[in-house]
Design a protein around this motif. Structure first.
Motif, mmCIF file in Angstrom:
data_model
loop_
_atom_site.group_PDB
_atom_site.id
_atom_site.type_symbol
_atom_site.label_atom_id
_atom_site.label_comp_id
_atom_site.label_asym_id
_atom_site.label_seq_id
_atom_site.Cartn_x
_atom_site.Cartn_y
_atom_site.Cartn_z
ATOM 1 N N GLY A 1 46.008 28.816 53.106
ATOM 2 C CA GLY A 1 45.179 29.189 54.250
ATOM 3 C C GLY A 1 44.936 30.679 54.382
ATOM 4 O O GLY A 1 44.122 31.116 55.194
ATOM 5 N N THR A 2 45.614 31.491 53.592
ATOM 6 C CA THR A 2 45.376 32.928 53.575
ATOM 7 C C THR A 2 44.449 33.234 52.417
ATOM 8 O O THR A 2 44.751 32.882 51.272
ATOM 9 N N GLU A 3 43.318 33.853 52.717
ATOM 10 C CA GLU A 3 42.364 34.188 51.665
ATOM 11 C C GLU A 3 42.650 35.581 51.118
ATOM 12 O O GLU A 3 42.684 36.551 51.871
ATOM 13 N N LEU A 4 42.839 35.646 49.814
ATOM 14 C CA LEU A 4 43.015 36.911 49.120
ATOM 15 C C LEU A 4 41.720 37.177 48.371
ATOM 16 O O LEU A 4 41.265 36.344 47.585
ATOM 17 N N LEU A 5 41.106 38.330 48.640
ATOM 18 C CA LEU A 5 39.819 38.666 48.051
ATOM 19 C C LEU A 5 40.007 39.573 46.843
ATOM 20 O O LEU A 5 40.643 40.624 46.941
ATOM 21 N N SER B 1 43.184 42.957 51.180
ATOM 22 C CA SER B 1 44.023 41.908 50.596
ATOM 23 C C SER B 1 45.197 42.522 49.844
ATOM 24 O O SER B 1 46.317 42.018 49.905
ATOM 25 N N HIS C 1 35.816 37.247 44.516
ATOM 26 C CA HIS C 1 36.485 36.003 44.146
ATOM 27 C C HIS C 1 37.533 35.746 45.230
ATOM 28 O O HIS C 1 38.184 36.682 45.703
ATOM 29 N N VAL C 2 37.692 34.504 45.621
ATOM 30 C CA VAL C 2 38.598 34.173 46.714
ATOM 31 C C VAL C 2 39.703 33.244 46.209
ATOM 32 O O VAL C 2 39.422 32.206 45.617
ATOM 33 N N ALA C 3 40.932 33.643 46.460
ATOM 34 C CA ALA C 3 42.088 32.784 46.200
ATOM 35 C C ALA C 3 42.619 32.357 47.564
ATOM 36 O O ALA C 3 43.073 33.190 48.341
ATOM 37 N N ASP C 4 42.522 31.086 47.859
ATOM 38 C CA ASP C 4 43.030 30.556 49.117
ATOM 39 C C ASP C 4 44.468 30.121 48.871
ATOM 40 O O ASP C 4 44.737 29.163 48.151
ATOM 41 N N VAL C 5 45.394 30.846 49.452
ATOM 42 C CA VAL C 5 46.821 30.578 49.255
ATOM 43 C C VAL C 5 47.402 30.138 50.596
ATOM 44 O O VAL C 5 47.668 30.964 51.461
#
Length: 179
Positions: free
Chosen positions: A18-22, A80, A12-16
């Protein structure tokens, strides 16, 4: 009869910003519940309501945000998680002095530097941390907030404002046979 069950294999990807946290594609229910219970237990008795961080004092906010970061990192992929929980020590001019994963080590390093302070490596507004927390709870608990040790979640507050007295379009429509 055979039934096939799909497992998520893509993170699952959280784009914060422009930084992607996986985040882990699948988390076992008991692992999620244990981590969530530990987060809630950390603040039990402190008067902190994790659903409403607007009422807590600044001194408490630092501890709350750190515990939220720790909880979320437990559900992330290692790279991440390392970024998300990383701490930097900066001097009075804001120059990076050292980086740490442990808060106590970071504090000790900051004390050794004139004007030193500890900052999160990935700095985020508190509202984003709360949004991430809500997203993850929904993601891994199937869309419902997990029950707490008090026997269940509180019921939702009624919506603000006055209730309208008009008829909704669905009620105004003509009923059809069989419904």
């Amino acid at each position: 009869m055979k039934r096939t069950f799909a497992l998520n294999t893509e993170p699952h990807v959280a784009d914060v910003g422009g930084t992607e946290l996986l985040f882990q594609p699948e988390v076992m229910g008991d692992d999620f519940m244990d981590a969530y219970a530990a987060l809630r237990e950390t603040h039990r008795g402190s008067g902190v309501n994790l659903e409403d961080l607007t009422t807590i004092e600044p001194g408490q906010l630092r501890a709350v945000t750190r515990s939220i970061r720790t909880f979320l990192a437990q559900l992330m992929l290692p790279e991440s998680a390392e970024l998300f929980t990383g701490l930097d020590v900066v001097d009075a001019k804001g120059t990076l002095v050292s980086s740490h994963q442990d808060l106590d080590a970071a504090r000790a390093a900051a004390e050794a530097v004139t004007g030193g302070r500890v900052t999160d490596r990935l700095r985020l507004p508190d509202r984003v941390l709360v949004e991430l927390l809500e997203w993850v709870v929904e993601l891994y608990s199937g869309g419902t907030r997990p029950p707490t040790s008090s026997g269940g979640s509180a019921t939702a507050s009624p919506p603000r404002g006055r209730r309208g007295t008009g008829v909704s379009p669905s009620r105004a429509s003509t009923p059809t046979a069989g419904r």
